[in-house]
Design a protein around this motif. Structure first.
Motif, PDB file in Angstrom:
ATOM      1  N   GLY A  20       0.811  -1.229   0.000  1.00 18.72           N
ATOM      2  CA  GLY A  20       0.000   0.000   0.000  1.00 18.72           C
ATOM      3  C   GLY A  20       0.830   1.259   0.000  1.00 18.72           C
ATOM      4  O   GLY A  20       2.016   1.221  -0.324  1.00 18.72           O
ATOM      5  N   PHE A  21       0.200   2.356   0.374  1.00 20.99           N
ATOM      6  CA  PHE A  21       0.894   3.638   0.393  1.00 20.99           C
ATOM      7  C   PHE A  21       1.787   3.775   1.621  1.00 20.99           C
ATOM      8  O   PHE A  21       1.433   3.346   2.710  1.00 20.99           O
ATOM      9  N   CYS A  82      -7.111   0.497   2.030  1.00 19.05           N
ATOM     10  CA  CYS A  82      -7.562   0.097   3.352  1.00 19.05           C
ATOM     11  C   CYS A  82      -7.052   1.120   4.363  1.00 19.05           C
ATOM     12  O   CYS A  82      -5.852   1.351   4.459  1.00 19.05           O
ATOM     13  N   ARG A  83      -7.972   1.722   5.106  1.00 23.19           N
ATOM     14  CA  ARG A  83      -7.515   2.784   5.999  1.00 23.19           C
ATOM     15  C   ARG A  83      -6.961   2.214   7.293  1.00 23.19           C
ATOM     16  O   ARG A  83      -6.469   2.966   8.143  1.00 23.19           O
ATOM     17  N   SER A  84      -7.000   0.894   7.449  1.00 25.30           N
ATOM     18  CA  SER A  84      -6.409   0.302   8.632  1.00 25.30           C
ATOM     19  C   SER A  84      -4.988  -0.186   8.358  1.00 25.30           C
ATOM     20  O   SER A  84      -4.055   0.169   9.059  1.00 25.30           O
ATOM     21  N   CYS A  85      -4.811  -0.987   7.302  1.00 24.66           N
ATOM     22  CA  CYS A  85      -3.479  -1.564   7.059  1.00 24.66           C
ATOM     23  C   CYS A  85      -2.777  -0.939   5.872  1.00 24.66           C
ATOM     24  O   CYS A  85      -1.612  -1.223   5.619  1.00 24.66           O
ATOM     25  N   VAL A 118     -10.904   5.808  -3.027  1.00 27.88           N
ATOM     26  CA  VAL A 118     -11.902   5.201  -2.159  1.00 27.88           C
ATOM     27  C   VAL A 118     -11.179   4.561  -0.978  1.00 27.88           C
ATOM     28  O   VAL A 118     -10.186   3.849  -1.164  1.00 27.88           O
ATOM     29  N   PHE A 119     -11.659   4.866   0.221  1.00 26.30           N
ATOM     30  CA  PHE A 119     -11.052   4.315   1.434  1.00 26.30           C
ATOM     31  C   PHE A 119     -12.056   3.406   2.128  1.00 26.30           C
ATOM     32  O   PHE A 119     -13.246   3.712   2.179  1.00 26.30           O
ATOM     33  N   GLY A 120     -11.573   2.287   2.644  1.00 29.76           N
ATOM     34  CA  GLY A 120     -12.458   1.388   3.372  1.00 29.76           C
ATOM     35  C   GLY A 120     -11.630   0.448   4.221  1.00 29.76           C
ATOM     36  O   GLY A 120     -10.459   0.718   4.484  1.00 29.76           O
ATOM     37  N   LEU A 121     -12.241  -0.616   4.640  1.00 30.43           N
ATOM     38  CA  LEU A 121     -11.512  -1.640   5.395  1.00 30.43           C
ATOM     39  C   LEU A 121     -11.437  -2.878   4.519  1.00 30.43           C
ATOM     40  O   LEU A 121     -12.461  -3.383   4.066  1.00 30.43           O
ATOM     41  N   CYS A 122     -10.233  -3.371   4.288  1.00 26.42           N
ATOM     42  CA  CYS A 122     -10.053  -4.526   3.411  1.00 26.42           C
ATOM     43  C   CYS A 122     -10.653  -5.762   4.085  1.00 26.42           C
ATOM     44  O   CYS A 122     -10.934  -5.737   5.282  1.00 26.42           O
TER      45      CYS A 122
END
Lengths: 128, 128
Positions: A20-21, A82-85, A118-122
């Motif tokens: 990811g980023f 994914c805004r968590s990982c 788009v941001f979410g939880l994978c």
DNA sequence: CCCGCTATTGATAATCGTTGTCAAAAGCCT
DNA sequence: AGGCTTTTGACAACGATTATCAATAGCGGG
């Protein structure tokens, strides 16, 4: 002329290994932990170069930090993050491209570009 | 309890008079030029509050500066922004909302949110 | 209308990400 | 290998933002 240094390659490699980023600071820390003596300024420069050359995407986090990611295709695309990982999927959406262009045109705006993320939880983080 | 100070009102008013996104620094400078002795930290705090309350939208510029804009509707919406003069139009696009939600779902992502902003040159700036 | 309590203000310092500086080191070409 | 230039990296500088904290000023009660 652009020179091929091990530092640039190290940044390219380290970025490629991330799903990811990442921020420049994070990537630098990670490289140092791996034993590389690379300097912080060099990581910043290498990432900026990669972004210009189209080998990396960049975006600004909510906290104002610049985040980078190696991008597979140099075609125009967007991200599902994914805004968590931090895991990221590249997504394409011609419909949305057209919508953006049409919307700009309808209001008389020219030279339209856009930012669509788009941001979410994978799946993994949704489960956890 | 939240107190009603002339400073907060001044920030609210100053923001309302702007057609597009402004940085906290810019707004502060503008207020000082108008004779207001308001402090910089206060402008930052007021803008952050407005954003939390939904009375202002915020986004991160490419240079990593936080930009704010008074927003008329508290409904979810996006922006069409002139990258020359900063003028902004609020736009709604249910199709795109659905696309974002569907795309996230298709990849197994939950709790989807998104950032969608279109940048271009407004009619006036296109002409100039 | 005044008191007093507490949230807010604002000058300043501190923080944090990022970029500039510049001498030393390393590419690349011959 | 030699020479010319780009790149590097430690460090300083910078700009945006946030924390600090004493002074100020809303606001409710008497």
């Amino acid at each position: 002329m652009k020179r091929n240094t091990w530092q640039r390659q190290a940044v390219r490699d380290a970025l490629g290994e991330r799903p990811g980023f990442v921020s420049a600071q994070e990537l630098h820390a990670s490289l140092r932990e791996s034993g590389s003596p690379i300097g912080l300024a060099t990581v910043y420069r290498a990432l900026a170069d990669l972004a210009v050359e189209g080998d990396a995407d960049s975006l600004q986090s909510d906290e104002g930090e610049a985040l980078y990611r190696a991008c597979a295709s140099s075609r125009h695309h967007h991200h599902l993050i994914c805004r968590s990982c931090g895991r990221t999927e590249e997504i394409e959406a011609d419909d949305v491209e057209e919508w953006a262009a049409a919307t700009a045109a309808r209001h008389g705006y020219t030279e339209a570009r856009h930012i669509i993320d788009v941001f979410g939880l994978c799946p993994a983080c949704s489960a956890g």
